[in-house]
Design a protein around this motif. Structure first.
Motif, PDB file in Angstrom:
ATOM      1  N   ILE A 131     -23.992  75.619 -66.046  1.00  0.00           N
ATOM      2  CA  ILE A 131     -23.085  74.759 -65.288  1.00  0.00           C
ATOM      3  C   ILE A 131     -21.780  74.554 -66.056  1.00  0.00           C
ATOM      4  O   ILE A 131     -20.685  74.605 -65.484  1.00  0.00           O
ATOM      5  CB  ILE A 131     -23.764  73.403 -65.004  1.00  0.00           C
ATOM      6  CG1 ILE A 131     -24.967  73.609 -64.079  1.00  0.00           C
ATOM      7  CG2 ILE A 131     -22.774  72.424 -64.386  1.00  0.00           C
ATOM      8  CD1 ILE A 131     -25.797  72.363 -63.860  1.00  0.00           C
ATOM      9  N   LEU A 132     -21.893  74.341 -67.358  1.00  0.00           N
ATOM     10  CA  LEU A 132     -20.710  74.076 -68.179  1.00  0.00           C
ATOM     11  C   LEU A 132     -19.768  75.266 -68.247  1.00  0.00           C
ATOM     12  O   LEU A 132     -18.542  75.122 -68.157  1.00  0.00           O
ATOM     13  CB  LEU A 132     -21.149  73.668 -69.590  1.00  0.00           C
ATOM     14  CG  LEU A 132     -20.040  73.387 -70.606  1.00  0.00           C
ATOM     15  CD1 LEU A 132     -19.239  72.170 -70.181  1.00  0.00           C
ATOM     16  CD2 LEU A 132     -20.627  73.198 -71.997  1.00  0.00           C
ATOM     17  N   LEU A 133     -20.336  76.473 -68.381  1.00  0.00           N
ATOM     18  CA  LEU A 133     -19.507  77.650 -68.649  1.00  0.00           C
ATOM     19  C   LEU A 133     -19.155  78.451 -67.402  1.00  0.00           C
ATOM     20  O   LEU A 133     -18.114  79.121 -67.373  1.00  0.00           O
ATOM     21  CB  LEU A 133     -20.220  78.563 -69.653  1.00  0.00           C
ATOM     22  CG  LEU A 133     -20.406  77.979 -71.058  1.00  0.00           C
ATOM     23  CD1 LEU A 133     -21.302  78.886 -71.903  1.00  0.00           C
ATOM     24  CD2 LEU A 133     -19.058  77.780 -71.755  1.00  0.00           C
ATOM     25  N   LEU A 134     -20.001  78.406 -66.380  1.00  0.00           N
ATOM     26  CA  LEU A 134     -19.779  79.298 -65.243  1.00  0.00           C
ATOM     27  C   LEU A 134     -19.218  78.603 -64.007  1.00  0.00           C
ATOM     28  O   LEU A 134     -18.802  79.278 -63.068  1.00  0.00           O
ATOM     29  CB  LEU A 134     -21.092  80.008 -64.877  1.00  0.00           C
ATOM     30  CG  LEU A 134     -21.697  80.901 -65.967  1.00  0.00           C
ATOM     31  CD1 LEU A 134     -22.937  81.598 -65.431  1.00  0.00           C
ATOM     32  CD2 LEU A 134     -20.691  81.913 -66.474  1.00  0.00           C
ATOM     33  N   LYS A 135     -19.231  77.258 -64.010  1.00  0.00           N
ATOM     34  CA  LYS A 135     -18.720  76.571 -62.827  1.00  0.00           C
ATOM     35  C   LYS A 135     -17.244  76.901 -62.614  1.00  0.00           C
ATOM     36  O   LYS A 135     -16.796  77.115 -61.485  1.00  0.00           O
ATOM     37  CB  LYS A 135     -18.925  75.068 -62.973  1.00  0.00           C
ATOM     38  CG  LYS A 135     -18.728  74.330 -61.671  1.00  0.00           C
ATOM     39  CD  LYS A 135     -19.240  72.907 -61.766  1.00  0.00           C
ATOM     40  CE  LYS A 135     -19.177  72.222 -60.422  1.00  0.00           C
ATOM     41  NZ  LYS A 135     -19.694  70.832 -60.483  1.00  0.00           N
ATOM     42  N   PRO A 188     -13.848  85.350 -67.614  1.00  0.00           N
ATOM     43  CA  PRO A 188     -14.585  86.369 -68.374  1.00  0.00           C
ATOM     44  C   PRO A 188     -14.985  85.887 -69.768  1.00  0.00           C
ATOM     45  O   PRO A 188     -16.062  86.226 -70.255  1.00  0.00           O
ATOM     46  CB  PRO A 188     -13.590  87.536 -68.447  1.00  0.00           C
ATOM     47  CG  PRO A 188     -12.726  87.372 -67.236  1.00  0.00           C
ATOM     48  CD  PRO A 188     -12.580  85.893 -67.050  1.00  0.00           C
ATOM     49  N   PHE A 189     -14.131  85.086 -70.413  1.00  0.00           N
ATOM     50  CA  PHE A 189     -14.447  84.593 -71.759  1.00  0.00           C
ATOM     51  C   PHE A 189     -15.663  83.669 -71.726  1.00  0.00           C
ATOM     52  O   PHE A 189     -16.585  83.791 -72.547  1.00  0.00           O
ATOM     53  CB  PHE A 189     -13.239  83.857 -72.339  1.00  0.00           C
ATOM     54  CG  PHE A 189     -13.494  83.263 -73.699  1.00  0.00           C
ATOM     55  CD1 PHE A 189     -13.609  84.070 -74.819  1.00  0.00           C
ATOM     56  CD2 PHE A 189     -13.629  81.887 -73.844  1.00  0.00           C
ATOM     57  CE1 PHE A 189     -13.850  83.524 -76.072  1.00  0.00           C
ATOM     58  CE2 PHE A 189     -13.874  81.338 -75.095  1.00  0.00           C
ATOM     59  CZ  PHE A 189     -13.979  82.146 -76.204  1.00  0.00           C
ATOM     60  N   LYS A 190     -15.674  82.728 -70.760  1.00  0.00           N
ATOM     61  CA  LYS A 190     -16.807  81.807 -70.659  1.00  0.00           C
ATOM     62  C   LYS A 190     -18.086  82.557 -70.288  1.00  0.00           C
ATOM     63  O   LYS A 190     -19.173  82.219 -70.774  1.00  0.00           O
ATOM     64  CB  LYS A 190     -16.509  80.728 -69.616  1.00  0.00           C
ATOM     65  CG  LYS A 190     -15.450  79.725 -70.049  1.00  0.00           C
ATOM     66  CD  LYS A 190     -15.260  78.663 -68.974  1.00  0.00           C
ATOM     67  CE  LYS A 190     -14.241  77.618 -69.421  1.00  0.00           C
ATOM     68  NZ  LYS A 190     -14.044  76.573 -68.391  1.00  0.00           N
TER      69      LYS A 190
END
Length: 328
Positions: free
Chosen positions: A200-204, A208-210
């Motif tokens: 949830i934190l990185l993909l919401k 590309p970096f996340k």
């Protein structure tokens, strides 16, 4: 909610997906389960009476080596052991996923997609899914490692071979298999608390970096999840019974008066595909299982088939990223 037309299309899609998936994955997952279940100690062992003996079971340490061994000893039919319990479990878990999680893909007793639900809903649905899937996983693993030939449509006959009399009388005892529920809960909590939070934190807000960071976490998670998968496999095949003369979690000593034939008999073989721990010396719990695997077989045993777990982690990360982008 789904309309009638959507349900028909979804049903046809899932039926085709299930058939194609089982045709490809059953031989592969069967070899993986056998590889992880195979008992291959590195030194002399003491039997329950304290006598030293040399373990003479098969020494198979590679996935493709196990796949070849299964075909040599049990033939083509042996490659598809566990087909029926796997298919039934997949159908049940997929219906559960569609009804409870609004999922549109296949679910299995190893993984449920909870990306669209809230945190409490995800926890509740995944715990319920685990309680449904645990007996299915036990039956699937046992049907794969058993040397006996099981009919595709002989349910009661198969259950008499796979389950002890105690387990058939009190099926809820499957949940009390020492160490198994703890192992599955650890996998569940890590997936729900750690990986889901990172997802949830990185993909919401996808970049590309996340995604690269999240993919890295998924891949590093194999260091934890693969040992849990290996332990779950070894614990799931231990049958429970309440005979006073034996330990309550050991493998059944008697064959329950069933005239069962082994796969190897049909191919003129006299050996089993894998070796199992002595039936009077089972793992007694999560910690005991971990320590005995490390002490008796070496820590490398905990990472058998690690690349399968790695591939599943990568696929999960890509699927999660695609779903978040689709919802954006």
């Amino acid at each position: 909610m789904f309309s009638l037309g959507e349900l028909v299309v979804l049903g046809l899609t899932l039926t085709f997906s299930l058939s194609a998936s089982l045709l490809i994955t059953i031989p592969l997952s069967g070899a993986l389960i056998r590889l992880r279940a195979n008992y291959n100690p590195k030194a002399l062992q003491l039997d329950p009476e304290g006598d030293v003996h040399v373990h003479t079971g098969p020494i198979v340490t590679s996935f493709f080596g196990m796949l070849r061994r299964v075909y040599r000893i049990e033939g083509f039919a042996g490659l598809y052991k566990g087909l029926m319990p796997n298919a039934i479990a997949t159908i049940v878990m997929t219906v559960f996923a569609v009804a409870a999680l609004d999922s549109r893909g296949l679910a299995t007793h190893t993984r449920l997609d909870t990306i669209d639900t809230g945190f409490l809903g995800a926890i509740a649905s995944t715990v319920l899914g685990m309680l449904i899937s645990l007996p299915a996983a036990i039956l699937t693993y046992r049907s794969i490692v058993t040397p006996y030939k099981l009919p595709y449509f002989g349910l009661m006959y198969s259950l008499r071979i796979l389950l002890t009399p105690t387990e058939r009388r009190r099926p809820w005892i499957l949940y009390l298999t020492p160490g198994l529920l703890v192992t599955e809960l650890m996998r569940l909590l890590y997936a729900m608390v750690v990986l889901r939070s990172l997802r949830i934190l990185l993909l919401k807000d996808f970049t590309p970096f996340k995604f690269g960071i999240y993919l890295g976490f998924e891949m590093l998670s194999v260091a934890l999840t693969c040992p849990l998968e290996v332990m779950a496999t070894k614990l799931a095949i231990q049958r429970n019974h309440a005979t006073a003369e034996y330990n309550s979690v050991e493998q059944e000593v008697e064959d329950d008066a069933i005239d069962a034939h082994e796969y190897a008999e049909y191919n003129g073989e006299e050996e089993d595909v894998i070796g199992l721990r002595h039936e009077k010396d089972p793992y007694l719990g999560f910690v005991d299982c971990f320590k005995r695997i490390v002490d008796e077989e070496g820590w490398q045993t905990l990472y058998r088939g690690w690349w399968f777990t790695m591939m599943a982690a990568i696929f999960s990360a890509v699927a999660a990223a695609a779903q978040y982008q689709g919802d954006a």
